[in-house]
Every structure is written in C-alpha cells, then in structure tokens.
Motif scaffolding. Structure first.
Motif, PDB file in Angstrom:
ATOM      1  N   LEU A  63       0.833  -1.204   0.000  1.00 30.19           N
ATOM      2  CA  LEU A  63       0.000   0.000   0.000  1.00 30.19           C
ATOM      3  C   LEU A  63       0.869   1.256   0.000  1.00 30.19           C
ATOM      4  CD1 LEU A  63      -2.792  -0.569   2.678  1.00 30.19           C
ATOM      5  CD2 LEU A  63      -3.100  -0.219   0.244  1.00 30.19           C
ATOM      6  N   PHE A  64       0.545   2.194  -0.868  1.00 30.24           N
ATOM      7  CA  PHE A  64       1.194   3.498  -0.830  1.00 30.24           C
ATOM      8  C   PHE A  64       0.500   4.344   0.224  1.00 30.24           C
ATOM      9  CE2 PHE A  64       2.921   2.869  -5.155  1.00 30.24           C
ATOM     10  CZ  PHE A  64       4.186   3.392  -4.944  1.00 30.24           C
ATOM     11  N   LYS A  65       1.247   4.814   1.194  1.00 33.36           N
ATOM     12  CA  LYS A  65       0.646   5.651   2.218  1.00 33.36           C
ATOM     13  C   LYS A  65       0.966   7.107   1.929  1.00 33.36           C
ATOM     14  CE  LYS A  65       1.092   1.826   5.340  1.00 33.36           C
ATOM     15  NZ  LYS A  65       1.991   0.980   4.531  1.00 33.36           N
ATOM     16  N   ILE A  66       0.062   7.964   2.321  1.00 35.96           N
ATOM     17  CA  ILE A  66       0.251   9.388   2.061  1.00 35.96           C
ATOM     18  C   ILE A  66       0.566  10.101   3.365  1.00 35.96           C
ATOM     19  CG2 ILE A  66      -0.843  11.502   1.237  1.00 35.96           C
ATOM     20  CD1 ILE A  66      -2.616   9.736  -0.532  1.00 35.96           C
ATOM     21  N   GLU A  91       4.063   1.715  14.948  1.00 31.15           N
ATOM     22  CA  GLU A  91       3.526   2.743  15.826  1.00 31.15           C
ATOM     23  C   GLU A  91       3.547   4.117  15.171  1.00 31.15           C
ATOM     24  OE1 GLU A  91       4.404   3.020  20.116  1.00 31.15           O
ATOM     25  OE2 GLU A  91       5.483   1.129  19.777  1.00 31.15           O
ATOM     26  N   ILE A  92       4.634   4.382  14.454  1.00 31.89           N
ATOM     27  CA  ILE A  92       4.772   5.720  13.874  1.00 31.89           C
ATOM     28  C   ILE A  92       3.830   5.929  12.686  1.00 31.89           C
ATOM     29  CG2 ILE A  92       6.366   7.303  12.733  1.00 31.89           C
ATOM     30  CD1 ILE A  92       8.593   6.208  14.375  1.00 31.89           C
ATOM     31  N   THR A  93       3.725   4.902  11.828  1.00 28.58           N
ATOM     32  CA  THR A  93       2.946   5.069  10.600  1.00 28.58           C
ATOM     33  C   THR A  93       1.552   5.669  10.820  1.00 28.58           C
ATOM     34  OG1 THR A  93       4.144   3.220   9.652  1.00 28.58           O
ATOM     35  CG2 THR A  93       2.153   3.910   8.510  1.00 28.58           C
ATOM     36  N   THR A  98      -2.532   8.884   7.446  1.00 36.24           N
ATOM     37  CA  THR A  98      -3.899   8.398   7.680  1.00 36.24           C
ATOM     38  C   THR A  98      -4.648   8.197   6.367  1.00 36.24           C
ATOM     39  OG1 THR A  98      -4.604  10.686   7.943  1.00 36.24           O
ATOM     40  CG2 THR A  98      -4.144   9.441   9.954  1.00 36.24           C
ATOM     41  N   LYS A  99      -3.924   8.368   5.244  1.00 39.60           N
ATOM     42  CA  LYS A  99      -4.537   8.150   3.943  1.00 39.60           C
ATOM     43  C   LYS A  99      -3.625   7.267   3.098  1.00 39.60           C
ATOM     44  CE  LYS A  99      -4.475  12.614   3.026  1.00 39.60           C
ATOM     45  NZ  LYS A  99      -4.159  13.350   4.258  1.00 39.60           N
ATOM     46  N   GLY A 100      -4.215   6.627   2.102  1.00 43.22           N
ATOM     47  CA  GLY A 100      -3.396   5.813   1.214  1.00 43.22           C
ATOM     48  C   GLY A 100      -3.995   5.790  -0.176  1.00 43.22           C
ATOM     49  N   ILE A 129     -13.492   2.302 -14.046  1.00 39.11           N
ATOM     50  CA  ILE A 129     -12.190   2.187 -14.684  1.00 39.11           C
ATOM     51  C   ILE A 129     -11.294   3.239 -14.079  1.00 39.11           C
ATOM     52  CG2 ILE A 129     -10.939   2.511 -16.855  1.00 39.11           C
ATOM     53  CD1 ILE A 129     -13.568   1.453 -18.222  1.00 39.11           C
ATOM     54  N   GLY A 130     -10.155   2.826 -13.574  1.00 37.52           N
ATOM     55  CA  GLY A 130      -9.287   3.821 -12.986  1.00 37.52           C
ATOM     56  C   GLY A 130      -7.947   3.253 -12.572  1.00 37.52           C
ATOM     57  N   ALA A 131      -7.024   4.178 -12.281  1.00 32.50           N
ATOM     58  CA  ALA A 131      -5.694   3.770 -11.870  1.00 32.50           C
ATOM     59  C   ALA A 131      -5.720   3.266 -10.442  1.00 32.50           C
ATOM     60  CB  ALA A 131      -4.730   4.940 -11.994  1.00 32.50           C
ATOM     61  N   VAL A 132      -4.884   2.289 -10.158  1.00 33.57           N
ATOM     62  CA  VAL A 132      -4.641   1.856  -8.787  1.00 33.57           C
ATOM     63  C   VAL A 132      -3.128   1.819  -8.598  1.00 33.57           C
ATOM     64  CG1 VAL A 132      -6.759   0.502  -8.730  1.00 33.57           C
ATOM     65  CG2 VAL A 132      -4.614  -0.614  -9.308  1.00 33.57           C
ATOM     66  N   TRP A 133      -2.699   1.794  -7.349  1.00 36.45           N
ATOM     67  CA  TRP A 133      -1.262   1.923  -7.071  1.00 36.45           C
ATOM     68  C   TRP A 133      -0.780   0.844  -6.122  1.00 36.45           C
ATOM     69  CZ3 TRP A 133      -4.735   5.831  -7.654  1.00 36.45           C
ATOM     70  CH2 TRP A 133      -4.448   6.787  -8.651  1.00 36.45           C
ATOM     71  N   ARG A 134       0.341   0.255  -6.451  1.00 42.85           N
ATOM     72  CA  ARG A 134       0.945  -0.748  -5.575  1.00 42.85           C
ATOM     73  C   ARG A 134       2.444  -0.532  -5.532  1.00 42.85           C
ATOM     74  NH1 ARG A 134      -2.570  -6.165  -7.285  1.00 42.85           N
ATOM     75  NH2 ARG A 134      -4.558  -5.081  -7.106  1.00 42.85           N
ATOM     76  N   ALA A 135       3.001  -0.554  -4.322  1.00 39.82           N
ATOM     77  CA  ALA A 135       4.426  -0.279  -4.165  1.00 39.82           C
ATOM     78  C   ALA A 135       5.252  -1.529  -4.426  1.00 39.82           C
ATOM     79  CB  ALA A 135       4.702   0.260  -2.768  1.00 39.82           C
TER      80      ALA A 135
END
Length: 455
Positions: A63-66, A91-93, A98-100, A129-135
């Motif tokens: 998951l890409f986190k923001i 703990e820090i994340t 709080t968004k991804g 139909i849309g983009a999705v993101w994976r790290a």
RNA sequence: GAGGUCGUAGCUCAGCUGGUAGAGCAGCGGAUUGUGGUUCCGCAGGCCGCGGGUUCAAGCCCCGUCGUCCUCCCCA
C-alpha cells in the motif's frame, strides 16, 4: 538548475499512439459493460487508511501511504516516538499517515456501497475504470501505477452473475481477437478439502500458496514441500493424508470430487456455473487456482492469455462479506477486473492492433498567406458546413511549402488545402489528396460542396 | 522483501588492458524563391544519470544513490 526529466519508479508516460490503443480497448470494455446494464461510477484516488488496511493480507505492505499534511510532526506522541530509541514503524505510521492510494477498486466499492446505501438500489451493478497503485517492484507487466477495469455486482447471491461475467469476458476477448482461457475454481471446495483432511489454518494457508504455483515448480519439489507441510505431526496418518490430497487434487471434474468425498454443497455453485457457461472452450476448471486476496470466499476466476507469458490479464471472484466491515451486513458481492496494461501488452505481441483508422478525415490548411484570420475563418466555415466527420488543422506559421508538406505527411493528414497569394487573388483554392498526390483547383465558394461530394 | 542487468547527443547505440567522446536516425540550414515519403552537402547538439572514492589521469575501476529492464515472491 536543470532538472533531469524522469519518472519516479514504476510509472509511465503515454505517447499519443499508446493512448490511442488504450482508448481502443477501453471503448470496447465500456460498450460491453454498458450493454450488460452496468452503471459507471467513480471514487477518489486515495482513501482513508482504515478503509484500505486489513483486507489484502500479506500484500498490505504494498500500500502506498500518504504523509499527512500540516503540523502532524509537532504532535506529542510523534515527537516521543521520533526521539525514542525504539523505532517501530507500526507505531509511527498511523501517526504520520492516515490516507493511502487505492490498491484496487473493490475495497473502495465496498466503502462506497456502505456509505451510499440509501441512494442505491440493490443488486447494484457498477463498472469503474481507474488507476490503482501498488508499491511493488516493477518488472514485465507489472507497474506501480496501472489501470483496472472493474465490474461488480453487490447485493445478490445468485450464480447468474458469475455466468454473466463469463459472457462479458467472452464478448470482450472475441471482440478484440485475443485467445485466452478463464480458469475457475471455488474457495468453498478448497475449504471442504481442508475439512476433509483435517488441516489446520496454517497448513491450509501454506498449501494454498503451494498449489497456486504448482505449474511453475517441478513435481519433485512440489511433493517435497507438500510432505513438509503435512508432516509436522508425527502420526502415520500423514502419509495417507498426502496420498488423499494428491488424489483429490488430481480430480478433473466435479463428479470426481464428489466421489472422493467432497460434499455437494461445496461444489454445486461451480457445477451450475460450468453448466451455463457461454463457451466451453473458454472455461477451464482449475482446482489449483487460489488467488491471494483475502476477501474472496466463493468463486474465483482468472483470465489467462494463451501463448503469451504475462500472467493473468484479469481476475476476480466472490466476496461474501466485504461491506460488513463498513457496517453493512449480509451484502454479497462478486466482481471481475480487467488489467488494461496487460491486455495492451497481449495485443501488442499478437500485433492485432489494426484499429480501423477512425472514419474521421484529416485535413490540413497550409499556411501561405500573411492573413491568419482568413485561414481561421476558412476552417470555421468548413467545420460548420461540411457533412463529413473532419479533423482540420492549420499549419501554425507561414513557412516553406515543403516543410509544411512534411508536417502533413508525418501527421498522416489525408488532404491539404493550398491557399496562397495567387489563389487568394483569384478566389480559388487547391485541394490536394496526400495519398494519391492528385490536386484540384476549385472556386473558394465550392469547397464545402466538393468536400461533401468527393471525399 | 531477495537476486541480476543496464544508464554515453532528442532517439537507438559504439567507445579496446583507464589517456578528458563517436555513428546512424531525428532536428535545423542549403542544393531546389509555391508542392511531401528519395538523394547530396553543411550546421548544431554531451555535468558519459547523480554524489563520493582510488589514480598523475575515470565514460571505463570501487562505494553509495536515483532510475531502467528482468527473475523469484506475489499480482493486473
């Protein structure tokens, strides 16, 4: 300072011709989805992290986190964590992100359905139909940003939907001329096997990973690994367990399975689907198909091209309880997702990209006079009065004729309008067919008439 | 997350055991003052991905970093 023009890892720009191909595929998909009564929706590119977390199993780390915006770094707990010797990402994340970015379109759909349940009527059939993101680490057919084309039905249990999805897949691959097979299985069957052989959860998990890659590894390492998983208890029973398992997994039909002790309830929906599938050639019952996503509970399928080594170009399945996480109980869902980039890759390999050059006719107005306004109104005039589908470009500046022709050539124009000083004086215009090199001189006033009649 | 590969002109790539860069294509100009897919001539174009190290000397060797492509894991 000069900045090097480069993309971040795993993402791509699209050139006009690449975009044209994508649109070719997307147009077909949209058309087919709509034809089967799916409605189009859209959700944002990013979601709250709690919406996304806990639904993808092992792959969660992709998951890409923001990073939060604003003053979050001044938060006391964050400060303490940063200063402490013990560094714990877990703990820090949540304190700093709080968004991804969305990982697929299915989980956002579950959120969407729960959130808008009062505005929707069920069963709800939608496409998105849309983009999705994976790290992920990029490689062949795998990117950090890619496009999914999803259809889902939420709020209906019947296996009619599996059949409908198979019809859609069938329509699509025929339409684009691709050879592919749908591998199909049901997680209920795997669960039943587990129960029959009294496997514990960890064994089931390990075995599901193992059988999924059976095709890729040697028979020897397959049975070695299997023995290892089954033999962690000492009794002799393990050997029979091993044999039983192999025996069951060798089944090629549903009847086979039932004979070997798999209860009817586990197999009846798959049976029904197979009996009603659109095209027997398309479907392959595949006991070894598992799929990694945690939320699937019933039918699972994967679309795999024949003779092209790219993995699957689509996948999906039934998830019985995804919306309950968002407080909406007893809402069954099933969906399928086409992977745009991989479909593109397949069409590329097979060179079946002969998308009929659209029925638009491309005309360029050459720039040979000082008065640009006259060219602009010439274009306006033609566009307003011609009955054909035209694309009209004006060469941007007055320059040498051969240069302008070269531009016309490279941009695949069909006709050039030549209107220079001498034509202007006589009220004439030349129209040249750039494919045949033939040229005709007309009265300026007759141009539209000529276009309507002759091109 | 593990492993490998590559990064030189706008593009595709040469560049020998270290001695401060080259081709083809594309671009621009001309041969050809208003007719394009050919030809010929000329011009321009480079922090050799970035940072550090070794060396009298680094595109080349070493370390790091960013990116590419690929394999495994997993996935679309």
């Amino acid at each position: 300072m000069k900045i090097k023009p480069a993309n971040p890892k795993g993402v791509k720009d699209l050139l006009p011709r690449e975009m044209a191909r994508r649109n070719y595929i997307l147009d077909k998909l949209r058309e087919i989805f709509s034809k089967y009564a799916y409605q189009n929706i859209q959700t944002p590119a990013f979601e709250r992290l709690d919406t996304l977390m806990g639904k993808y199993g092992e792959d969660e780390k992709l998951l890409f986190k923001i990073l939060n915006s604003g003053e979050y770094l001044h938060d006391e707990t964050v400060q303490t964590l940063l200063k402490s010797e013990i560094y714990d990402a877990k703990e820090i994340t949540p304190k700093i992100a709080t968004k991804g970015l969305r990982y697929d379109l299915t989980v956002p759909l579950a959120r969407y359905v729960a959130q808008h349940q009062n505005d929707l009527s069920f069963p709800f059939k939608r496409f998105q139909i849309g983009a999705v993101w994976r790290a992920d680490r990029p490689q062949k057919g795998r990117f950090q940003e890619f496009t999914q084309c999803d259809i889902d039905i939420v709020g209906s249990k019947t296996n009619l939907h599996e059949i409908e999805i198979l019809y859609i897949i069938n329509d699509f691959i025929q339409e684009i001329g691709l050879k592919a097979k749908v591998h199909i299985n049901d997680r209920k069957i795997f669960d039943a096997i587990g129960q029959l052989l009294k496997l514990d959860d960890s064994q089931k998990k390990q075995i599901s990973i193992l059988i999924d890659k059976k095709e890729k590894i040697s028979a020897e390492s397959y049975s070695n690994e299997l023995t290892e998983i089954l033999a962690n208890e000492k009794d002799f029973e393990d050997n029979t367990k091993f044999n039983n398992f192999i025996d069951i997994m060798n089944s090629t039909t549903i009847d086979d399975l039932i004979q070997k002790g798999i209860p009817k309830e586990a197999t009846e929906s798959l049976q029904f689907i197979l009996e009603n599938a659109p095209n027997p050639e398309l479907i392959q019952f595949d006991l070894h198909l598992v799929r990694g996503l945690d939320y699937y509970t019933g039918t699972v399928f994967e679309l795999k091209p024949i003779d092209i080594n790219i993995g699957s170009i689509g996948g999906g399945g039934r998830y019985d309880d995804l919306t309950s996480l968002f407080g909406l109980e007893r809402m069954n869902g099933i969906g399928f997702s086409f992977g745009l980039e991989r479909i593109e890759f397949c069409l590329d390999q097979k060179e079946i990209f002969e998308f009929k050059s659209s029925n638009m006719i491309r005309i360029i107005i050459l720039h040979l006079i000082e008065n640009t306004k006259e060219l602009i109104s010439l274009r306006k005039n033609i566009l307003e009065n011609a009955s054909k589908n035209l694309i009209i470009d004006i060469y941007p500046e007055k320059s040498k004729l051969d240069k302008q022709f070269q531009y016309a050539d490279k941009n695949k124009f069909d006709y050039a309008l030549i209107y220079g000083d001498s034509e202007q004086k006589q009220g004439k215009i030349n129209i040249k067919n750039l494919k045949t090199f033939q040229q005709e001189t007309l009265n300026l006033d007759d141009l539209t008439k000529f276009i309507n009649k002759n091109i």
